[in-house]
Every structure is written in C-alpha cells, then in structure tokens.
Design a protein around this motif. Structure first.
Motif, PDB file in Angstrom:
ATOM      1  N   PHE A  43       0.863  -1.177   0.000  1.00 45.02           N
ATOM      2  CA  PHE A  43       0.000   0.000   0.000  1.00 45.02           C
ATOM      3  C   PHE A  43       0.897   1.223   0.000  1.00 45.02           C
ATOM      4  N   VAL A  44       0.613   2.181  -0.875  1.00 49.33           N
ATOM      5  CA  VAL A  44       1.387   3.413  -0.973  1.00 49.33           C
ATOM      6  C   VAL A  44       0.503   4.553  -0.484  1.00 49.33           C
ATOM      7  N   THR A  45       0.956   5.281   0.524  1.00 49.81           N
ATOM      8  CA  THR A  45       0.176   6.384   1.075  1.00 49.81           C
ATOM      9  C   THR A  45       0.099   7.547   0.083  1.00 49.81           C
ATOM     10  N   GLU A  46      -0.843   8.437   0.315  1.00 55.24           N
ATOM     11  CA  GLU A  46      -0.981   9.605  -0.556  1.00 55.24           C
ATOM     12  C   GLU A  46       0.291  10.457  -0.532  1.00 55.24           C
ATOM     13  N   LYS A  47       0.866  10.633   0.644  1.00 57.23           N
ATOM     14  CA  LYS A  47       2.093  11.437   0.756  1.00 57.23           C
ATOM     15  C   LYS A  47       3.227  10.825  -0.069  1.00 57.23           C
ATOM     16  N   ALA A  48       3.420   9.517   0.059  1.00 56.85           N
ATOM     17  CA  ALA A  48       4.475   8.846  -0.711  1.00 56.85           C
ATOM     18  C   ALA A  48       4.175   8.904  -2.209  1.00 56.85           C
ATOM     19  N   ALA A  49       2.903   8.721  -2.581  1.00 58.63           N
ATOM     20  CA  ALA A  49       2.527   8.743  -4.006  1.00 58.63           C
ATOM     21  C   ALA A  49       2.771  10.112  -4.629  1.00 58.63           C
ATOM     22  N   THR A  50       2.416  11.181  -3.921  1.00 55.99           N
ATOM     23  CA  THR A  50       2.605  12.522  -4.490  1.00 55.99           C
ATOM     24  C   THR A  50       4.076  12.940  -4.482  1.00 55.99           C
ATOM     25  N   ASN A  51       4.845  12.469  -3.481  1.00 56.38           N
ATOM     26  CA  ASN A  51       6.284  12.764  -3.460  1.00 56.38           C
ATOM     27  C   ASN A  51       7.033  11.992  -4.534  1.00 56.38           C
ATOM     28  N   GLY A  52       6.527  10.826  -4.884  1.00 56.83           N
ATOM     29  CA  GLY A  52       7.153   9.984  -5.908  1.00 56.83           C
ATOM     30  C   GLY A  52       7.755   8.733  -5.300  1.00 56.83           C
ATOM     31  N   VAL A  53       7.492   7.616  -5.925  1.00 59.81           N
ATOM     32  CA  VAL A  53       8.013   6.320  -5.488  1.00 59.81           C
ATOM     33  C   VAL A  53       9.088   5.881  -6.479  1.00 59.81           C
ATOM     34  N   LYS A  54      10.268   5.570  -5.971  1.00 57.98           N
ATOM     35  CA  LYS A  54      11.372   5.132  -6.837  1.00 57.98           C
ATOM     36  C   LYS A  54      11.264   3.631  -7.062  1.00 57.98           C
ATOM     37  N   ILE A  55      11.265   3.232  -8.322  1.00 63.67           N
ATOM     38  CA  ILE A  55      11.197   1.828  -8.708  1.00 63.67           C
ATOM     39  C   ILE A  55      12.514   1.468  -9.386  1.00 63.67           C
ATOM     40  N   GLN A  56      13.120   0.381  -8.922  1.00 57.11           N
ATOM     41  CA  GLN A  56      14.375  -0.098  -9.501  1.00 57.11           C
ATOM     42  C   GLN A  56      14.196  -1.537  -9.941  1.00 57.11           C
ATOM     43  N   ASN A  57      14.525  -1.819 -11.191  1.00 56.12           N
ATOM     44  CA  ASN A  57      14.431  -3.165 -11.761  1.00 56.12           C
ATOM     45  C   ASN A  57      15.810  -3.816 -11.700  1.00 56.12           C
ATOM     46  N   PHE A  58      15.900  -4.990 -11.058  1.00 57.91           N
ATOM     47  CA  PHE A  58      17.181  -5.681 -10.937  1.00 57.91           C
ATOM     48  C   PHE A  58      17.497  -6.592 -12.125  1.00 57.91           C
ATOM     49  N   SER A  59      16.540  -6.806 -13.014  1.00 56.43           N
ATOM     50  CA  SER A  59      16.750  -7.701 -14.151  1.00 56.43           C
ATOM     51  C   SER A  59      17.151  -6.919 -15.396  1.00 56.43           C
ATOM     52  N   LYS A  60      18.005  -7.521 -16.202  1.00 55.52           N
ATOM     53  CA  LYS A  60      18.390  -6.917 -17.483  1.00 55.52           C
ATOM     54  C   LYS A  60      17.408  -7.268 -18.597  1.00 55.52           C
ATOM     55  N   THR A  61      16.575  -8.311 -18.388  1.00 56.21           N
ATOM     56  CA  THR A  61      15.684  -8.773 -19.458  1.00 56.21           C
ATOM     57  C   THR A  61      14.209  -8.819 -19.076  1.00 56.21           C
ATOM     58  N   ASP A  62      13.884  -8.889 -17.792  1.00 47.82           N
ATOM     59  CA  ASP A  62      12.510  -9.063 -17.342  1.00 47.82           C
ATOM     60  C   ASP A  62      11.948  -7.731 -16.855  1.00 47.82           C
ATOM     61  N   PRO A  63      10.840  -7.245 -17.445  1.00 49.63           N
ATOM     62  CA  PRO A  63      10.288  -5.967 -16.991  1.00 49.63           C
ATOM     63  C   PRO A  63       9.554  -6.120 -15.656  1.00 49.63           C
ATOM     64  N   ILE A  64       9.416  -5.020 -14.948  1.00 53.96           N
ATOM     65  CA  ILE A  64       8.564  -4.988 -13.763  1.00 53.96           C
ATOM     66  C   ILE A  64       7.161  -4.621 -14.230  1.00 53.96           C
ATOM     67  N   VAL A  65       6.205  -5.449 -13.856  1.00 51.18           N
ATOM     68  CA  VAL A  65       4.798  -5.199 -14.189  1.00 51.18           C
ATOM     69  C   VAL A  65       4.033  -5.198 -12.873  1.00 51.18           C
ATOM     70  N   MET A  66       3.355  -4.085 -12.585  1.00 46.46           N
ATOM     71  CA  MET A  66       2.568  -4.003 -11.360  1.00 46.46           C
ATOM     72  C   MET A  66       1.171  -3.491 -11.673  1.00 46.46           C
ATOM     73  N   LEU A  67       0.232  -3.963 -10.909  1.00 47.87           N
ATOM     74  CA  LEU A  67      -1.154  -3.548 -11.047  1.00 47.87           C
ATOM     75  C   LEU A  67      -1.470  -2.642  -9.870  1.00 47.87           C
ATOM     76  N   LYS A  68      -1.828  -1.396 -10.157  1.00 49.39           N
ATOM     77  CA  LYS A  68      -2.194  -0.441  -9.110  1.00 49.39           C
ATOM     78  C   LYS A  68      -3.712  -0.364  -9.039  1.00 49.39           C
ATOM     79  N   HIS A  69      -4.243  -0.265  -7.829  1.00 51.88           N
ATOM     80  CA  HIS A  69      -5.681  -0.057  -7.681  1.00 51.88           C
ATOM     81  C   HIS A  69      -5.913   1.140  -6.765  1.00 51.88           C
ATOM     82  N   PHE A  70      -6.662   2.100  -7.314  1.00 53.74           N
ATOM     83  CA  PHE A  70      -6.954   3.361  -6.646  1.00 53.74           C
ATOM     84  C   PHE A  70      -8.384   3.355  -6.130  1.00 53.74           C
ATOM     85  N   GLY A  71      -8.650   4.184  -5.132  1.00 56.51           N
ATOM     86  CA  GLY A  71      -9.988   4.350  -4.612  1.00 56.51           C
ATOM     87  C   GLY A  71     -10.781   5.334  -5.452  1.00 56.51           C
TER      88      GLY A  71
END
Length: 79
Positions: A43-71
């Motif tokens: 769960f990402v809080t509103e404060k963290a979401a508006t400040n920005g969340v850093k995403i780092q992918n450790f794979s050279k070939t596999d993408p990060i795929v995430m499903l976000k659900h908002f209220g």
C-alpha cells in the motif's frame, strides 16, 4: 531507476519481475506456501505517491509489471 508520482494513495500487486520500490523489495513469487510472507503486495500512502516512489528493476531482461488499484476519490479519475 524511475520515479513515479500519483495524485492519490493506492494498493499495488506485482505481476512480473523483481527489484525495489523505495526501500522495499518487490518480487513475483512462482509459488507461495501457507504462512509464507511475500514481497508482491504493498500500500502506498498519498504522501508517498505525491512525493514519488522510486522503482528499480534488478533484471536486465525481465520488466517490472505491477497492477495499481486506486480508490474512488482519486483526483485523476475521469468519468
């Protein structure tokens, strides 16, 4: 590494890949045993979401795929 900003809090489920979201490990487990903790739901809080969340992918070939659900109070929701 990428920084993603959103206007509202959200829940996130990993669908593919592994890496980091801020200080938290993120990964998609291939199997889960009863009682085992995973790193695929957050769960990402509103404060963290508006400040920005850093995403780092450790794979050279596999993408990060995430499903976000908002209220329903998300200001970006267009009806």
């Amino acid at each position: 590494m990428v920084t993603i900003r959103d206007a509202a809090a959200y829940g996130m489920i990993m669908m593919q890949g592994h890496g980091k979201m801020g200080v938290w490990d993120i990964e998609t487990p291939s199997s889960i045993r009863f009682g085992q903790l995973t790193h695929d739901e957050y769960f990402v809080t509103e404060k963290a979401a508006t400040n920005g969340v850093k995403i780092q992918n450790f794979s050279k070939t596999d993408p990060i795929v995430m499903l976000k659900h908002f209220g329903p109070g998300n200001p970006d929701l267009v009806l």
